[in-house]
Design an enzyme around this catalytic site. Structure first.
Site, PDB file in Angstrom:
ATOM      1  CG  ASN A  42      -0.483  -0.343   2.506  1.00 11.63           C
ATOM      2  OD1 ASN A  42       0.561  -0.970   2.642  1.00 11.63           O
ATOM      3  ND2 ASN A  42      -1.190   0.077   3.524  1.00 11.63           N
ATOM      4  CD  GLU A  44      -1.355   4.715   4.594  1.00 14.67           C
ATOM      5  OE1 GLU A  44      -0.837   5.564   5.358  1.00 14.67           O
ATOM      6  OE2 GLU A  44      -2.085   3.772   4.985  1.00 14.67           O
ATOM      7  CD  GLU A  55      -5.324  -5.907  -1.310  1.00 13.59           C
ATOM      8  OE1 GLU A  55      -4.791  -4.775  -1.244  1.00 13.59           O
ATOM      9  OE2 GLU A  55      -6.076  -6.358  -0.436  1.00 13.59           O
ATOM     10  CB  CYS A  89      -8.663  -4.527  -3.742  1.00 11.47           C
ATOM     11  SG  CYS A  89      -7.523  -3.160  -3.433  1.00 11.47           S
TER      12      CYS A  89
HETATM   13  N1  THU Z   1      -5.380  -1.371   2.410  1.00  6.84           N
HETATM   14  C1  THU Z   1      -4.817  -2.214   1.501  1.00  6.84           C
HETATM   15  O1  THU Z   1      -3.645  -2.058   1.121  1.00  6.84           O
HETATM   16  N2  THU Z   1      -5.578  -3.209   0.985  1.00  6.84           N
HETATM   17  C2  THU Z   1      -6.894  -3.423   1.315  1.00  6.84           C
HETATM   18  O2  THU Z   1      -7.550  -4.222   0.670  1.00  6.84           O
HETATM   19  C3  THU Z   1      -7.479  -2.693   2.446  1.00  6.84           C
HETATM   20  C4  THU Z   1      -6.749  -1.478   2.863  1.00  6.84           C
HETATM   21  C5  THU Z   1      -4.568  -0.271   2.937  1.00  6.84           C
HETATM   22  C6  THU Z   1      -4.999   1.093   2.488  1.00  6.84           C
HETATM   23  C7  THU Z   1      -4.442   1.965   3.576  1.00  6.84           C
HETATM   24  O3  THU Z   1      -3.088   2.274   3.267  1.00  6.84           O
HETATM   25  C8  THU Z   1      -4.459   1.087   4.814  1.00  6.84           C
HETATM   26  O4  THU Z   1      -4.632  -0.244   4.351  1.00  6.84           O
HETATM   27  C9  THU Z   1      -5.550   1.424   5.789  1.00  6.84           C
HETATM   28  O5  THU Z   1      -6.777   1.444   5.168  1.00  6.84           O
END
Ligand code: THU
Length: 130
Positions: A42, A44, A55, A89
């Site tokens: 992820n 941000e 994902e 996702c």
């Molecule tokens: N996040 C993911 O990477 N995948 C998901 O399917 C759910 C959420 C991340 C996004 C954000 O950086 C953090 O988790 C908190 O929501």
């Protein structure tokens, strides 16, 4: 490639997560039909809505490299608990691998297995656009 090996790739990917806001690291490892593995974490952003989940990072990396057929994706999170993919996702995974497997692993390396279709029943796909 075993489920456990794919999970271990996802754990590597998780270490690269850029998460200064949530501090919640997610890693994904996407297994292409030809055996290639694409990692995603992820990423941000200070404008929270610009964040990309692990994902989708993995899927977009693969597709932008010309790979579109996938067998499976493994997902792990720094909480140590199972991290199910978010709705966006699931929709993106449905586009490229509706029959593909989703492996969710916790810290104890227990693995839950689903198909993308099971996680997104009656998902909207290309065949719905007429
Ligand atoms: N996040 C993911 O990477 N995948 C998901 O399917 C759910 C959420 C991340 C996004 C954000 O950086 C953090 O988790 C908190 O929501």
């Amino acid at each position: 490639m075993t489920r456990e090996e794919l999970v271990s790739y996802a754990e590597q990917a998780m270490t690269r997560a850029y998460v200064p806001y949530s501090h919640f690291q997610v890693g994904a490892a996407l297994l292409a039909e030809d055996g290639q593995v694409f990692l995603g974490c992820n990423v941000e952003n200070a404008s929270y809505g610009a964040t990309c989940c692990a994902e989708r990072t993995a899927v977009f990396k693969a597709v932008s490299e010309g790979v579109r057929k996938f067998q499976a994706i493994a997902i792990v999170a720094s909480s140590g608990d199972y991290a199910a993919p978010c709705g966006i996702c699931r929709q993106v995974l449905f586009e490229f691998m509706p029959e593909g497997k989703v492996y969710l692993s916790n810290q104890a390396h227990e693995i839950l297995e689903f198909t993308v279709k099971e996680l997104l029943p009656m998902g909207f796909g290309g065949s719905d656009i007429k």
